[in-house]
Scaffold this motif. Structure first.
Motif, short mmCIF file in Angstrom:
data_model
loop_
_atom_site.label_atom_id
_atom_site.label_comp_id
_atom_site.label_asym_id
_atom_site.label_seq_id
_atom_site.Cartn_x
_atom_site.Cartn_y
_atom_site.Cartn_z
N PHE A 261 -61.70 6.86 10.07
CA PHE A 261 -61.32 8.22 10.44
C PHE A 261 -61.84 8.55 11.84
O PHE A 261 -61.13 9.17 12.65
CB PHE A 261 -61.85 9.23 9.41
N ILE A 262 -63.06 8.12 12.14
CA ILE A 262 -63.64 8.35 13.47
C ILE A 262 -62.79 7.64 14.53
O ILE A 262 -62.48 8.22 15.57
CB ILE A 262 -65.11 7.87 13.51
N ARG B 88 -60.83 9.35 17.64
CA ARG B 88 -61.06 8.95 19.03
C ARG B 88 -59.75 8.56 19.72
O ARG B 88 -59.52 8.93 20.86
CB ARG B 88 -62.06 7.79 19.09
N ILE B 89 -58.89 7.84 19.01
CA ILE B 89 -57.60 7.43 19.58
C ILE B 89 -56.74 8.66 19.85
O ILE B 89 -56.07 8.74 20.90
CB ILE B 89 -56.88 6.42 18.66
N GLU B 90 -56.74 9.64 18.95
CA GLU B 90 -55.96 10.87 19.20
C GLU B 90 -56.50 11.60 20.42
O GLU B 90 -55.74 12.15 21.20
CB GLU B 90 -55.97 11.78 17.97
N ARG B 91 -57.80 11.58 20.60
CA ARG B 91 -58.41 12.21 21.79
C ARG B 91 -58.01 11.44 23.05
O ARG B 91 -57.72 12.04 24.08
CB ARG B 91 -59.93 12.26 21.63
N VAL B 92 -57.97 10.11 22.96
CA VAL B 92 -57.52 9.30 24.10
C VAL B 92 -56.09 9.66 24.45
O VAL B 92 -55.75 9.86 25.62
CB VAL B 92 -57.65 7.78 23.79
N HIS C 3 -62.53 -2.49 25.52
CA HIS C 3 -62.78 -2.06 24.14
C HIS C 3 -61.83 -0.93 23.75
O HIS C 3 -61.20 -0.97 22.68
CB HIS C 3 -64.25 -1.64 23.99
N LEU C 4 -61.70 0.06 24.61
CA LEU C 4 -60.78 1.16 24.36
C LEU C 4 -59.35 0.65 24.23
O LEU C 4 -58.64 0.98 23.28
CB LEU C 4 -60.86 2.20 25.49
N SER C 5 -58.91 -0.19 25.17
CA SER C 5 -57.54 -0.70 25.17
C SER C 5 -57.23 -1.51 23.92
O SER C 5 -56.15 -1.37 23.33
CB SER C 5 -57.30 -1.56 26.41
N THR C 6 -58.17 -2.34 23.50
CA THR C 6 -57.97 -3.16 22.30
C THR C 6 -57.82 -2.28 21.07
O THR C 6 -56.91 -2.48 20.27
CB THR C 6 -59.16 -4.14 22.13
N ILE D 121 -54.28 0.40 16.95
CA ILE D 121 -53.89 1.60 16.19
C ILE D 121 -52.46 2.03 16.51
O ILE D 121 -51.69 2.34 15.61
CB ILE D 121 -54.86 2.78 16.48
N THR D 122 -52.09 2.04 17.79
CA THR D 122 -50.79 2.60 18.18
C THR D 122 -49.70 1.56 18.38
O THR D 122 -48.52 1.90 18.38
CB THR D 122 -50.91 3.39 19.49
N GLY D 123 -50.10 0.32 18.63
CA GLY D 123 -49.12 -0.72 18.94
C GLY D 123 -48.74 -0.75 20.41
O GLY D 123 -47.92 -1.55 20.84
N LEU D 124 -49.34 0.14 21.19
CA LEU D 124 -49.06 0.22 22.62
C LEU D 124 -50.36 0.12 23.41
O LEU D 124 -51.42 0.49 22.91
CB LEU D 124 -48.42 1.58 22.97
#
Length: 187
Positions: free
Chosen positions: A123-124, A128-132, A157-160, A165-168
């Motif tokens: 969930f965290i 975080r991905i939604e915030r990105v 790390h962020l990109s991976t 999660i998003t596929g992009l």
């Protein structure tokens, strides 16, 4: 008297709840994400009217103790990720949750996973991905600044994690931007 409210995820939600209380001539002692505190107990009729009014705005008054705990955990995480200027990389979410909810963390984690279908850690990551995504859409910060702001060790790390999660990739997401974000209450 405290009422736990499901789907309160932002300051705008608090404003809507305040308006609903005013509409029904109710005065809350405090209103915060996921919770309304009253100095005095409400009558059954007042609670019913409030429940119906809040329901029209997509909120739900929680009566189940487990549901209240889960909503409190979600609100703690959302507040940390979406309301703080920088997410501390050394921040231990389990400690923060345990401080704010004085119940055994293993129990909290167990009911969260069984009820929500994902772990608190997952969930965290989703938050975080939604915030990105939000920060990418605003286009005010570089990917390095976003990574730093959200407590990622580095851009890779962020990109991976973003791609998983998003596929992009974040760069590709920035190009397409077509409604790829989810509202917080749908996570």
């Amino acid at each position: 008297m405290k009422l736990s409210i499901k789907n309160m995820v932002c300051e705008r939600c608090i404003m809507v709840v305040k308006q609903e209380l005013e509409k029904n001539n109710l005065t809350a002692d405090t209103i915060q994400l996921g919770e309304i505190t009253f100095k005095e107990a409400l009558s059954e009729e007042q609670i019913t009217i409030l429940k119906e009014g809040l329901c029209t705005h997509g909120f739900e008054v929680l009566d189940d103790r487990k549901a209240m705990i889960i909503e409190k955990v979600k609100n703690i995480i959302v507040t940390i990720i979406h309301s703080t200027e920088e997410v501390d990389i050394k921040r231990n979410y389990s400690d923060i949750i345990a401080q704010q909810i004085p119940i055994d963390y293993n129990y909290i984690s167990s009911i969260f996973s069984s009820s929500v279908g994902i772990t608190i850690e997952q969930f965290i990551i989703l938050q975080r991905i939604e915030r990105v995504k939000e920060l990418l859409v605003y286009n005010e910060l570089s990917l390095s600044e976003i990574a730093y702001k959200l407590g990622y060790y580095n851009v890779q790390h962020l990109s991976t994690q973003f791609k998983k999660i998003t596929g992009l990739t974040p760069s590709h997401f920035k190009l397409v931007k077509e409604n790829k974000r989810k509202s917080l209450d749908q996570l």
